[in-house]
Write a protein that holds these residues in place. Sequence first.
Motif, PDB file in Angstrom:
ATOM      1  N   VAL A 155       0.760  -1.347  -0.007  1.00 19.83           N
ATOM      2  CA  VAL A 155       0.114   0.143   0.269  1.00 19.83           C
ATOM      3  C   VAL A 155       0.757   1.177  -0.098  1.00 19.83           C
ATOM      4  N   LEU A 156       1.921   1.196   0.979  1.00 14.69           N
ATOM      5  CA  LEU A 156       2.658   2.347   0.889  1.00 14.69           C
ATOM      6  C   LEU A 156       3.510   2.616  -0.382  1.00 14.69           C
ATOM      7  N   ARG A 157       3.982   1.336  -1.030  1.00 21.07           N
ATOM      8  CA  ARG A 157       4.703   1.553  -2.273  1.00 21.07           C
ATOM      9  C   ARG A 157       3.596   2.156  -3.343  1.00 21.07           C
ATOM     10  N   GLN A 158       2.453   1.803  -3.338  1.00 24.94           N
ATOM     11  CA  GLN A 158       1.299   2.484  -4.287  1.00 24.94           C
ATOM     12  C   GLN A 158       1.244   3.795  -4.098  1.00 24.94           C
ATOM     13  N   LEU A 218      -5.680   7.308  -1.631  1.00 23.13           N
ATOM     14  CA  LEU A 218      -6.599   6.293  -1.919  1.00 23.13           C
ATOM     15  C   LEU A 218      -6.077   5.509  -3.074  1.00 23.13           C
ATOM     16  N   SER A 219      -4.872   5.991  -3.839  1.00 25.91           N
ATOM     17  CA  SER A 219      -4.548   5.172  -4.651  1.00 25.91           C
ATOM     18  C   SER A 219      -3.556   4.051  -4.106  1.00 25.91           C
ATOM     19  N   GLY A 220      -3.182   4.136  -3.030  1.00 22.94           N
ATOM     20  CA  GLY A 220      -2.698   3.297  -2.088  1.00 22.94           C
ATOM     21  C   GLY A 220      -3.521   1.975  -2.253  1.00 22.94           C
ATOM     22  N   PHE A 221      -4.748   2.103  -2.192  1.00 25.59           N
ATOM     23  CA  PHE A 221      -5.591   0.960  -2.110  1.00 25.59           C
ATOM     24  C   PHE A 221      -6.416   0.614  -3.556  1.00 25.59           C
ATOM     25  N   SER A 222      -5.771   1.245  -4.588  1.00 23.30           N
ATOM     26  CA  SER A 222      -6.475   1.293  -5.987  1.00 23.30           C
ATOM     27  C   SER A 222      -5.453   0.256  -6.799  1.00 23.30           C
ATOM     28  N   GLN A 223      -6.078  -0.059  -7.922  1.00 25.48           N
ATOM     29  CA  GLN A 223      -5.439  -0.819  -9.146  1.00 25.48           C
ATOM     30  C   GLN A 223      -4.472  -0.017  -9.770  1.00 25.48           C
ATOM     31  N   ASP A 224      -3.258  -0.300  -9.976  1.00 26.64           N
ATOM     32  CA  ASP A 224      -2.236   0.306 -11.140  1.00 26.64           C
ATOM     33  C   ASP A 224      -1.883   1.975 -10.807  1.00 26.64           C
ATOM     34  N   PRO A 225      -1.468   2.301  -9.755  1.00 27.35           N
ATOM     35  CA  PRO A 225      -1.170   3.761  -9.727  1.00 27.35           C
ATOM     36  C   PRO A 225      -0.024   3.858 -10.418  1.00 27.35           C
TER      37      PRO A 225
END
Length: 289
Positions: A155-158, A218-225
């Motif tokens: 999640v942090l990486r995203q 929110l991008s941390g929990f979404s696909q393909d940031p």
Amino acid sequence: FGKETAVAAAILMMGSHYHIHMSRIGLNNVWDSLFVALALAGVWAGWRSGKRLPWVLGGLALGLGQYFYVSVRVLPLLLLIWVVGLWWRRRDPWRQQFVNFVMCAGTAVITLLPLGIYFATHWAEFQAPLNRVTIVGERLASMAELQNQSEIMIVLRQMGLAALGFTHEPLRLLYEPGVPLLLPIAAGLFLVGLAWLIFRFDARSGLLLLPLLSVVVLSGFSQDPPASQRFILALPSAMIVVGLPIGLVFGWLRQLWPGGAAWVGLSTAVVLFSLVLIDITFYFGGLFE
């Protein structure tokens, strides 16, 4: 942040390769930019002036925005966080504006009520857009197993990738230009403006930065940031941050050199025109390659 920054941000948004693309492909996603700008403008104007009408208009924009793309659903939470921050830091002005807070929230609720009633009886429809893109649950567990990392680290990486999507990491999914949201010169101005806002952090800065932060979180929990469609909500804030150094320098130079205001204005116009030309050339040049 002043008329100079406002004009700079408007011109930059008009010429943004991202905005040119997203505002002309016939999807309702792009409405987020309008409603977040109207809502934040109404709330800030109401907070500064103490007048009720801007609060009501901000609440109206907040409610109407919920009928369009899903990412604007986070906007009520962002404004709630901001209002709580005001309560923590500015108790007396907060108490004076309490009725205005209620008016804004009430206007939003009344505007949203038909959609809210529908979602209350069709909960699966409310969740469907979120379920299509979220990684929370089995997807996140599978990613952690495949990459041999903890779920928190993924999640942090995203989130990091989403943050880099403003200035470094190429956007993807709905719009894949091969570049980030901001091209190099604009990205540099963005980082300068961001540093200035953080260094001189206040209620104004917080209201502007919350949409940017929401995209990252929110991008941390979404696909393909960094997924390009996630940045629509943050685009007005991003353009203001880019325009902020230009507006500040213009204002400072005009004060230091009152007799040369025309030359300062001309120089600023040349800078803005150059930035817009870079984006337009990139976007339309790429179409014909």
